[in-house]
Design a protein around this motif. Sequence first.
Motif, short mmCIF file in Angstrom:
data_model
loop_
_atom_site.label_atom_id
_atom_site.label_comp_id
_atom_site.label_asym_id
_atom_site.label_seq_id
_atom_site.Cartn_x
_atom_site.Cartn_y
_atom_site.Cartn_z
N ALA A 125 0.84 -1.20 0.00
CA ALA A 125 0.00 0.00 0.00
C ALA A 125 0.87 1.25 0.00
CB ALA A 125 -0.92 -0.02 1.22
N LEU A 126 1.96 1.20 0.79
CA LEU A 126 2.88 2.35 0.84
C LEU A 126 3.44 2.66 -0.53
CD1 LEU A 126 5.07 2.01 4.05
CD2 LEU A 126 3.36 3.72 3.48
N VAL A 127 3.89 1.59 -1.21
CA VAL A 127 4.50 1.79 -2.53
C VAL A 127 3.50 2.42 -3.49
CG1 VAL A 127 5.46 0.59 -4.52
CG2 VAL A 127 6.14 -0.09 -2.20
N LEU A 128 2.26 1.86 -3.49
CA LEU A 128 1.25 2.38 -4.41
C LEU A 128 0.90 3.83 -4.09
CD1 LEU A 128 -1.21 -0.57 -4.96
CD2 LEU A 128 0.63 0.25 -6.42
N GLY A 146 -5.28 0.67 -5.99
CA GLY A 146 -4.83 -0.57 -5.37
C GLY A 146 -4.49 -0.40 -3.90
N ALA A 147 -4.19 0.82 -3.50
CA ALA A 147 -3.77 1.04 -2.12
C ALA A 147 -4.89 0.70 -1.15
CB ALA A 147 -3.35 2.50 -1.93
N ARG A 148 -6.12 0.94 -1.56
CA ARG A 148 -7.23 0.75 -0.66
C ARG A 148 -7.40 -0.71 -0.26
NH1 ARG A 148 -12.37 4.63 -1.03
NH2 ARG A 148 -13.85 3.20 -0.12
N PRO A 149 -7.55 -1.63 -1.22
CA PRO A 149 -7.65 -3.04 -0.82
C PRO A 149 -6.43 -3.53 -0.06
CG PRO A 149 -7.69 -2.80 -3.22
CD PRO A 149 -7.78 -1.43 -2.66
#
Lengths: 336, 465
Positions: free
Chosen positions: A249-252, A260-263
Motif C-alpha cells: 500500500a505504501l509503494v502504491l 490498489g492502495a485501498r484493498p
Amino acid sequence: MSSADAVAGVLWVGVSLYAVFAGADFGAGFWGLVAGGGERGRRARELVDWAIGPVWEANHVWLIFVLVVLWTAFSEAFGSIFSTLFIPLSLAALGIVLRGSGFAFHHSARRLRGRLFAERLFGVSSLLTPFFLGTVIGAVASGRVPVGNAEGDPVTSWLNPLSLLVGVLFVATCAYLAAVFLVSDARRAEAPDLEEYFRARALGAALVAGGLAVAGILVMHADARYIYDGLTHEGLPLVILSGVCGLGALVLLRRAAPRGARPLAVGAVVAVVWGWGVAQYPYLLPQKLTVAAGAAPSATLTAVLIVFGAAVVLVLPALALLYTLVQRSMIEETEL
Amino acid sequence: MSNVLPIASALEAARSQMAFTLGFHIVLASLGVAFPAMMLIANYRGLRHDDADAMLLARRWSKVAAVTFAVGAVTGTVLSFEFGLLWPAFTAKFGEVFGILFAIEGIFFFLEAIFIAIYIFGWKRLPGWAHFWTGVPIVLSGIGGAFSVVAVNSWMNQPRGYTLSHGDVTKVEPLKVIFNPAVPYEVPHMLLAAYMVTGFLVASVYAVGMLRGRRDRLHRLGLLIPLTVAAIATPIQLGVGDTAARAIANDQPVKFAGMECVQHTSTHVTEYLGGRCTADGVKGGIGIPGLDSFLIGFSTDTKVTGLDSVPADDRPPANTMLHWAFDAMVGIGTALMGLALWLGLTWLRRRDIPRSHWFLRATAVSGVAAIAAMECGWIVTEVGRQPWVVYNVMRTENAATGASGVWVTFTVALLLYTVLGIATVVTLRTMARRWREEDSQDEDGGDEPYGPRPSAPAALSGGPG
Ligand code: HDD
Ligand code: HEM
Ligand code: HEM
C-alpha cells in the motif's frame, strides 16, 4: 470444525468488518480534528464530512453485531470481559455517545453556533473509542481477564504498557485506514489538492502504525507470551501477509496509484486481526477459557449460524446497494 | 422508601442506570419504529396525488428522523454495553438463551440503518417511486426489530426454552425462547404504543402551530396524518392492554397483585382507582367492589392471587408507585381514546377535523401523555417483576456487576443524557424555525427533490490547487 469454531469464525468476520469500516470512520474523525483552521483545513473537513455522511450508521452496527454474537455464543467470556474491564469499556461507550451526538448535531445544526463544538466533540471522541477498545484487546490478549464477575484487577488489567500500546496502535491504524480511504474519496470528489494532502498523511500514519505494531510484538514477548508465540508460529503467515500488504500500500501511495492502495490497506488490517485470532486459538481468554469450553449449547450456536446466514443473504446485498449508491453519488449529504 | 429511590449499593445504581437509559431510549425507539411509516404515508400521498404539501412534509419528517434515529442508535448502543457493564452475571448465564433474539434483531438493525441512510440521503437523486420503495424496508425492519427486543423482555417475564443443570444452561430450544408465552401480548402492545407515541407526538407539534395561528394546509395535513394513525392504534391498544392484564393475572400473579394492591388471595376483589397500598389494603382511592375479580375472569367469583402467596422478599417493591403507574397508563389510554373518537366522529360527519380550540389543545398535550403512558407501562412491567430479573429464576441482585463505579457511570449518564435530550430538542426546534422562515419566503432552499444528478459536490472540487 466444530460449530463453536464456526461461530468464533463468524465473530471474527464481524471484528474484521468493524475494524475496517468503523476504523476508517474513527480515523476520518481524527483527521477532521487535526485538520486545523484555514481554507485547506476547512476543505479537508468538508471532505471528511461528505465521505462519512451516509455510511456512518451502517458502519457502527458491526459493533452491535460483535457484542451480540459474543454474548450469545460465548456468554461467559462476555460477562468476564465486561465486568473486569468495566472502566475502559465504560469510557469506550462514552466515546460512542459523544461521537454519535457530535455527528447527529453537526449535520443538522449547520447554522448553529454549536456546530464547531459538535465537530470538536466528534473528533475527540473518535480518538477515545478506538483507544479504549484497544486497551481492552490488550488486556484480553495478555491474559489479564479471568473468568467470573469482576474477578480481574479493575485498573491494572488495562492500565499497563501493553494495553496502552495497543490502544495507541488502534488509533494509528484507524488514522492510516481513513487517510487511504480519503485519498480515493478526494479523487471521487475531484479535489486533487486534497488527494495529495491525504496521501502525505496516509504515508505518515502507515509508518507510525507499522512502528507501533513492531513495538507491540516486542512488548508481547515479555508480557503476553502466549500470543507472542502464536503470532510467531501459527499466525506468522498472516503477520507476514499483513506486513506485505502494508508495504505494498505504501509503494502504491507513493506512486500515486490509490486504487490498489485501498484493498491493500484493508488487507493489512484484516490479516493482522486474523493473525491475532489464530494466535489466540483455541482460547477466548488466553489460557483461561477455550472456545469449546466457553461456547453456548449447540442449539444456540446453530441459531447464530442460521441468523448469520440470513444476514449474509439479506444484509450484504443491501450494504452493497448502499455503498454502490454512495460511490455513484446517487445519495449524499443534503442540508438538513 | 429506599425501594423507590435506591441510593446504596452498586445494585441500586445499576437498576437506576438501566431504568434511566432504557426510559430514554424507548422514546427514540418508538419514533424509530413508527415515524418511517408516517413519512411514507405522506410520501405516497405526495407522489400519488401530486400533493406538494404532503411531499414537503415527508421530506421534512425524514430530516427529523435523521436526528432522532442517530440519537436512538447511540442510546441503543449504550444499552448493549449495559448488558455487560451492569448485568454481566445475568448475561453470562442466560445470554446464550435470550441472545438469539438479539442476534435476529441485529439483522433488522442493519437493514433499518442501511435503508434509512438511502432514504434520507436519497431525496435529491433517486427517482420518486424507487425512493419511496427504499423506505418500505425501514418500516418492516422497525417492526421486526421491535419484536426481537421486546420478546427478550417477554422472555424475562416468562422464561422458557432452556434446561439448567448445576446452574448452567445445558440445552436451549430457540423456538420456545422466541415465542414465549408473553410475546403475544407484550409485542403487539409495545408496537401499538410506538405508533401511538409517534402519532400523537407529531400531531401535537402541528397542533401547537395551529393554536399559534398557522392554519395552512401544511399544518392540517401534518396534524391529520399522524393523528389518524394514532387514532386507529388506540382502540386496538386498549383491547391488547386488557388482554395483557388478564394474562399477567394468570402468568405473573405476584406482579398483578403488586400493581392492583391485592394483599390476600381471595374472590370478589375490589378494584381501586388510585389510593395508597398498605399492608392492610388500599387507603383512599375509589373502590369498585368485585370489579378486579370480574376484569380478570368475567365473574366476581374469580380468585385473585394476593401478595401473601409468596414470602415478603419475593414481592415487588413500591406497590403504590406500581399501582399509580398502572392506573396512569390505563387512564391516559382512556383519555386518548376519547380524543380518537372525537376526531373519528367529526371526520365521519363532515370530513374535517373538529373546529374547537379544545380539540387542538387536547391534541397538543396528547404526545406527552402518550409518552407518559408508555413509561408507566414499562415501570409496571419492570418494577413489577422485581425482585426477579428472570421471573422466578434469577434474582436481580445476583445479576449485577461486581465492579465498583456504577454510581459514577450513572451520574455521567444522567448528565450526558440531559444534555443530549436538550440538544435534540434545540436542534429540532432550530430546524423548524428555519422551515417556517422558508415557508414565509415561499422558497425551497433550492433542494427540489428527484432532480438530475450533478457530478461532484460543488463545494469541494476546483478549490485552490
Ligand atoms: C401508549 C402507551 C400505552 C397505553 C395507552 C397503554 N399501555 Fe399498557 N403498556 C405500555 C404502553 C401503553 C408499554 C409501555 O408499551 C408496556 C410496557 C411493556 C409492554 O409490553 O408494554 C405496557 C405494559 C402493560 C402491562 C404489563 C405487561 C407486562 O408486565 O408484561 C399491562 C397489564 C398493560 N400494559 C395494560 C394496559 C391496559 C389495560 C391499558 C388500557 C386500557 C393500557 N395498557 C394502555
Ligand atoms: C425490551 C426491552 C427491555 C429489556 C430486555 C429490559 C431489560 C432489563 C434488565 C436486564 C433490567 C435489570 C434487571 C431488573 O431490574 O430486572 C431492567 C430493569 C429495568 N428496566 Fe427494563 N428492559 C427493557 C425495556 C425497558 C423499557 C423500555 C423501560 C422504560 C422505562 C424499562 C424500565 C426498566 C426499569 C424501571 C428497570 C428497573 C427495575 C427495578 O430494578 O426496579 N425497561 N430492564
Ligand atoms: C434492552 C433493551 C434494548 C437494547 C439492548 C437495544 C439496543 C439497541 C441498539 C444497539 C440500537 C442501535 C442500532 C443501530 O445502530 O442502528 C438500537 C436502536 C433501536 N432500538 Fe433499541 N434496544 C433496546 C430496547 C428497545 C426497545 C424496547 C425497542 C422497541 C420498540 C427498541 C427499538 C429500537 C429501534 C427502532 C432502534 C433504531 C434506532 C432508532 O430508530 O432510534 N429498542 N437499540
